[in-house]
Motif scaffolding. Sequence first.
Motif, short mmCIF file in Angstrom:
data_model
loop_
_atom_site.label_atom_id
_atom_site.label_comp_id
_atom_site.label_asym_id
_atom_site.label_seq_id
_atom_site.Cartn_x
_atom_site.Cartn_y
_atom_site.Cartn_z
N LEU A 112 0.83 -1.20 0.00
CA LEU A 112 0.00 0.00 0.00
C LEU A 112 0.87 1.25 0.00
CD1 LEU A 112 -2.75 1.33 0.10
CD2 LEU A 112 -2.68 1.14 2.59
N ILE A 113 1.95 1.24 0.74
CA ILE A 113 2.85 2.40 0.81
C ILE A 113 3.45 2.66 -0.57
CG2 ILE A 113 5.00 3.28 1.78
CD1 ILE A 113 4.24 1.81 4.38
N ALA A 114 3.86 1.62 -1.27
CA ALA A 114 4.43 1.78 -2.61
C ALA A 114 3.40 2.37 -3.58
CB ALA A 114 4.95 0.44 -3.13
N ALA A 115 2.16 1.91 -3.49
CA ALA A 115 1.10 2.42 -4.38
C ALA A 115 0.83 3.89 -4.10
CB ALA A 115 -0.17 1.60 -4.20
N VAL A 116 0.77 4.27 -2.84
CA VAL A 116 0.54 5.68 -2.48
C VAL A 116 1.71 6.54 -2.94
CG1 VAL A 116 0.29 7.27 -0.54
CG2 VAL A 116 -1.00 5.13 -0.56
N ALA A 117 2.93 6.06 -2.76
CA ALA A 117 4.11 6.81 -3.19
C ALA A 117 4.09 7.03 -4.71
CB ALA A 117 5.39 6.08 -2.77
N PHE A 118 3.70 6.00 -5.45
CA PHE A 118 3.62 6.12 -6.90
C PHE A 118 2.57 7.16 -7.31
CE2 PHE A 118 4.08 5.09 -11.22
CZ PHE A 118 2.82 5.04 -11.79
N ILE A 119 1.42 7.13 -6.70
CA ILE A 119 0.35 8.10 -7.01
C ILE A 119 0.82 9.52 -6.72
CG2 ILE A 119 -1.96 8.89 -6.32
CD1 ILE A 119 -2.65 5.85 -5.98
N ILE A 120 1.47 9.73 -5.60
CA ILE A 120 1.98 11.06 -5.26
C ILE A 120 3.03 11.50 -6.29
CG2 ILE A 120 3.35 12.35 -3.58
CD1 ILE A 120 1.86 10.71 -1.40
N PHE A 121 3.91 10.58 -6.68
CA PHE A 121 4.94 10.87 -7.68
C PHE A 121 4.31 11.34 -8.98
CE2 PHE A 121 8.95 10.48 -9.74
CZ PHE A 121 8.74 9.87 -10.96
N VAL A 122 3.30 10.63 -9.47
CA VAL A 122 2.62 10.99 -10.71
C VAL A 122 1.88 12.31 -10.57
CG1 VAL A 122 0.80 10.30 -12.31
CG2 VAL A 122 2.47 8.62 -11.52
N MET A 123 1.16 12.50 -9.47
CA MET A 123 0.38 13.73 -9.27
C MET A 123 1.27 14.95 -9.15
SD MET A 123 -2.66 12.41 -6.80
CE MET A 123 -3.38 14.03 -6.66
N CYS A 124 2.48 14.79 -8.65
CA CYS A 124 3.39 15.92 -8.48
C CYS A 124 4.20 16.20 -9.74
CB CYS A 124 4.33 15.67 -7.31
SG CYS A 124 3.46 15.69 -5.73
N GLY A 125 3.93 15.47 -10.79
CA GLY A 125 4.60 15.74 -12.06
C GLY A 125 5.85 14.93 -12.28
N GLY A 126 6.16 14.01 -11.43
CA GLY A 126 7.37 13.23 -11.57
C GLY A 126 7.41 12.38 -12.82
N ALA A 127 6.29 12.06 -13.40
CA ALA A 127 6.28 11.20 -14.59
C ALA A 127 6.19 12.01 -15.87
CB ALA A 127 5.12 10.23 -14.50
N ARG A 128 6.15 13.32 -15.77
CA ARG A 128 6.03 14.15 -16.96
C ARG A 128 7.40 14.60 -17.44
NH1 ARG A 128 1.89 18.54 -15.02
NH2 ARG A 128 2.49 17.76 -13.02
N ALA A 129 7.55 14.71 -18.75
CA ALA A 129 8.77 15.25 -19.33
C ALA A 129 8.72 16.77 -19.25
CB ALA A 129 8.88 14.80 -20.78
N HIS A 130 9.86 17.39 -19.43
CA HIS A 130 9.83 18.86 -19.39
C HIS A 130 9.55 19.42 -20.78
CE1 HIS A 130 13.88 19.88 -21.04
NE2 HIS A 130 14.14 18.64 -20.69
N ASP A 131 9.37 20.72 -20.86
CA ASP A 131 8.91 21.35 -22.08
C ASP A 131 10.03 22.04 -22.84
OD1 ASP A 131 6.32 20.60 -21.50
OD2 ASP A 131 5.85 22.48 -20.51
N ALA A 132 9.88 22.07 -24.17
CA ALA A 132 10.76 22.85 -25.03
C ALA A 132 10.32 24.31 -24.94
CB ALA A 132 10.67 22.35 -26.46
N THR A 133 11.24 25.20 -25.16
CA THR A 133 10.96 26.63 -25.12
C THR A 133 10.01 27.01 -26.26
OG1 THR A 133 13.21 26.96 -24.32
CG2 THR A 133 12.08 28.90 -25.16
N PRO A 134 9.04 27.88 -25.99
CA PRO A 134 8.14 28.32 -27.07
C PRO A 134 8.91 29.00 -28.20
CG PRO A 134 7.27 28.92 -24.92
CD PRO A 134 8.67 28.42 -24.70
N THR A 135 8.43 28.80 -29.41
CA THR A 135 9.01 29.42 -30.61
C THR A 135 7.88 29.98 -31.45
OG1 THR A 135 8.85 27.39 -31.91
CG2 THR A 135 10.90 27.72 -30.66
N ALA A 136 8.22 30.67 -32.52
CA ALA A 136 7.19 31.19 -33.42
C ALA A 136 6.37 30.04 -34.00
CB ALA A 136 7.83 32.00 -34.54
N ALA A 137 7.02 28.92 -34.31
CA ALA A 137 6.30 27.77 -34.87
C ALA A 137 5.43 27.06 -33.84
CB ALA A 137 7.29 26.78 -35.47
N LYS A 138 5.82 27.10 -32.58
CA LYS A 138 5.09 26.45 -31.48
C LYS A 138 5.04 27.43 -30.31
CE LYS A 138 4.03 22.32 -31.50
NZ LYS A 138 2.70 21.79 -31.76
#
Length: 106
Positions: free
Chosen positions: A2-28
Motif C-alpha cells: 500500500l505504501i508503494a502504491a501511495v508513493a507512486f500516485i503522489i509521484f505521478v500527481m506531483c509531475g514526476g512522470a512528466r517530461a519537461h517542455d521545449a521553449t516556445p518558438t514562433a512555430a510552437k
Amino acid sequence: MLIAAVAFIIFVMCGGARAHDATPTAAKPQGWSYPFSCCSGYDCREVPHDWITESPDGYHIVITGEVIPMSDTKIKRSPDGRFHWCSVAGANDGKTICLFAPPRGM
C-alpha cells in the motif's frame, strides 16, 4: 504494498512522470513537451543548428562524433523545426537518447 502504491500516485500527481517542455518558438508558441521516453526532466534541450550536420549516412552530432542513421528510432520529427538533442544526463559528452530534427534539407 500500500505504501508503494501511495508513493507512486503522489509521484505521478506531483509531475514526476512528466517530461519537461521545449521553449516556445514562433512555430510552437505554446512550446511542446519532450516525450518521457527521451527525457527524464533534464536530458533534452534545443541545440544550435551547427551542432548537428546532415549527410547521406545520417545525422552527425558534432560535439560527440556520433552518427545517428536516418532510419534510427532515436530520430524524431521536430515539432518546431529546430534541432533538439537528448543526451544521457543532459551532458554535452553523453550518448544520444533522441534527436528531434527539422525536415531534411533545411
